[in-house]
Write a protein that holds these residues in place. Structure first.
Motif, PDB file in Angstrom:
ATOM      1  N   THR A  47       4.549  -4.429 -11.273  1.00 48.99           N
ATOM      2  CA  THR A  47       4.369  -2.982 -11.172  1.00 48.99           C
ATOM      3  C   THR A  47       2.896  -2.629 -11.182  1.00 48.99           C
ATOM      4  O   THR A  47       2.116  -3.160 -11.973  1.00 48.99           O
ATOM      5  N   GLU A  70       4.195   4.830 -10.577  1.00 45.76           N
ATOM      6  CA  GLU A  70       4.356   3.392 -10.773  1.00 45.76           C
ATOM      7  C   GLU A  70       5.072   2.812  -9.559  1.00 45.76           C
ATOM      8  O   GLU A  70       6.200   3.183  -9.251  1.00 45.76           O
ATOM      9  N   SER A  83       6.493  -0.577  -7.651  1.00 46.17           N
ATOM     10  CA  SER A  83       6.971  -1.911  -8.025  1.00 46.17           C
ATOM     11  C   SER A  83       7.483  -2.676  -6.818  1.00 46.17           C
ATOM     12  O   SER A  83       8.066  -2.104  -5.887  1.00 46.17           O
TER      13      SER A  83
END
Length: 363
Positions: A42, A35, A37
Motif C-alpha cells: 500500500t 491509500e 494498494s
C-alpha cells in the motif's frame, strides 16, 4: 498486478493555538489521505483541504484507477486530469488528484523495494528547510519562542513569519513584528515574511521598503498571486526576493507566472498542483527559465522529490503540517541543522499510525 480501488479517509485536527495570516484565520486543519494498494503493498498520499476533496477522491478518481497497472503513473495521472474536464481542475479537484498521485508514487517505490528518492534519482543527499509559522495571532512571546526554537535550539538558519494583519491595514504593527523576529533570530539567520496577498501594490511597496531595514530577503505574496503584473512590478522594485506559486493547480499557471517574470523563486505545492508528477514538471519548467523552486508546506510529501531536483532551494517546515505529520506517521524527518535526509525505508519512508489518526477521523 493491478490496482485495487483506493481507500480514502478524512481527518480534522485542531490547531494548538489560534492561527491566522493576513487574509484568513483558522482553528483546525483537515487532511485527506488516499491509500493505493496492489497485491499486499500500500502507498499513502495526502493533501490538506476541505472534506469535499475526499468525496472527489472516493466517488470519481478511485474507480477511475482501479484495475490499472500501478507502475504506469503518467498514464494514470493523465487519465485523472482528462476525466475532470467538466468538474474543473483548480481547487478541490486538483487536491484530490494530488493526493492520489502521491499515493501512487509511494506505492510504486514500495513495490520496487526502493526509497522514493532512489526511484526518482537523487540530485542531493540533504534538503534545506526553513521554519514556517509566526502567525499574526501570536503575541511577541509566542513568536519569540517558536523562532528561537528553530534557530537556536534546532539550528535551522532560515525562518518565516506572517504579516499583512487585517488585509494589510496595520503595516506599522507588521513591521514591529518583523523587528521582534529579527531581534529573536539574530543577525545571521535568514528572515522571510509572507503577506498572503493582503496588500495592495502601493502598500506592499511601502512595507517592502521597511523590510529592508531588518534584512528580510523573501517577501511571499505581497499582493494577490493572481496579480501577476503587481508581482512583477514589486519584483523589479524591491531589494528582497518576491515569491509566489503555492496556489498553482496546474502546469499552465506556473507557465504564466514564470513568463510574466513575476517571481524570483517559484513556489510549488505537490498537494495542490497535481502531485509529485506535476511537481517535477513545474520544477523542470522553472529550471528552463533560470529559476529555483521552493516546496510549499506538507514537508514529508515533498522531501524525496525535492532531493531529486537540481534547481531546488528549500522546503517549508510548516508548523501545522509538521505537527500533524509527526503525529500521524512513524518515520517523520528531523530538521535539526537546517536540512532533512529523505532516504529511510521504502517509498516516502512513512507508516500511518492508524490508532492515532482515528481519533481525528471525520469521514
Amino acid at each position: 498486478m493491478k490496482l485495487r480501488r483506493p481507500e480514502v479517509s478524512v481527518y480534522t485536527v485542531p490547531t494548538d493555538a489560534p492561527e491566522a495570516d493576513g487574509t484568513l484565520a483558522w482553528a483546525s486543519t483537515t487532511m485527506v489521505i488516499a491509500e493505493a494498494s496492489a497485491g499486499d503493498v500500500t502507498g499513502t498520499g495526502w493533501t490538506y483541504g476541505p472534506a469535499a476533496v475526499g468525496l472527489m477522491l472516493g466517488e470519481h478518481l478511485a474507480p477511475l484507477v482501479e484495475g490499472h497497472d500501478p507502475l504506469d503513473i503518467p498514464a494514470l495521472h493523465d487519465a485523472m486530469c482528462r476525466s475532470v474536464r467538466d468538474a474543473g481542475r483548480p481547487g478541490v479537484t486538483a487536491c484530490a488528484i494530488s493526493a492520489l498521485d502521491i499515493a501512487l508514487w509511494d506505492l510504486k517505490a514500495r513495490l520496487l523495494g526502493l526509497p522514493l528518492v532512489s526511484l526518482l534519482g537523487a540530485a542531493r543527499t540533504h534538503v534545506p528547510v526553513y521554519g514556517s509559522g509566526g502567525f499574526t495571532t501570536y503575541d511577541d512571546r509566542r513568536l519569540a519562542e517558536q523562532l528561537g526554537d528553530w534557530v537556536h535550539a534546532r539550528h535551522i538558519p532560515r525562518v518565516k513569519i506572517r504579516i499583512g494583519e487585517d488585509w494589510g491595514r496595520a503595516p506599522r504593527w507588521d513591521l514591529a513584528r518583523v523587528r521582534t523576529a529579527r531581534r529573536t533570530v539574530g543577525p545571521e539567520a535568514e528572515l522571510y515574511v509572507d503577506a498572503g496577498g493582503a496588500y495592495t501594490r502601493k502598500q506592499a511597496l511601502r512595507v517592502g521598503d521597511g523590510l529592508a531595514e531588518y534584512g528580510v530577503t523573501w517577501f511571499e505574496e505581497p499582493v494577490s498571486a493572481d496579480d501577476l503584473t503587481g508581482l512583477r512590478l514589486l519584483r523589479d522594485t524591491l531589494p528582497c526576493e518576491v515569491t509566489a506559486g503555492e496556489y498553482g493547480y496546474d502546469l499552465p499557471y506556473f507557465a504564466r507566472l514564470i513568463t510574466a517574470h513575476a517571481v524570483d523563486c517559484l513556489q510549488v505545492d505537490a498537494t495542490r498542483c497535481g502531485g509529485i508528477t506535476e511537481f517535477l514538471r513545474a520544477a523542470a519548467l522553472a529550471q528552463a527559465h533560470g529559476l529555483e523552486v521552493s516546496a510549499h508546506r506538507a514537508p514529508h510529501v515533498h522531501a524525496a522529490a525535492a532531493a531529486s531536483i537540481p534547481n531546488f532551494r528549500h522546503l517549508e517546515w510548516f508548523h501545522d503540517h509538521v505537527r500533524i505529520e509527526s503525529m500521524f506517521f512513524a518515520g517523520a524527518l528531523d530538521p535539526a541543522g537546517g536540512t532533512v535526509r529523505p532516504e529511510q525505508g521504502h517509498g516516502l519512508g512513512l507508516t500511518l499510525r492508524r490508532d492515532t489518526a482515528e481519533k481525528y477521523r471525520v469521514a
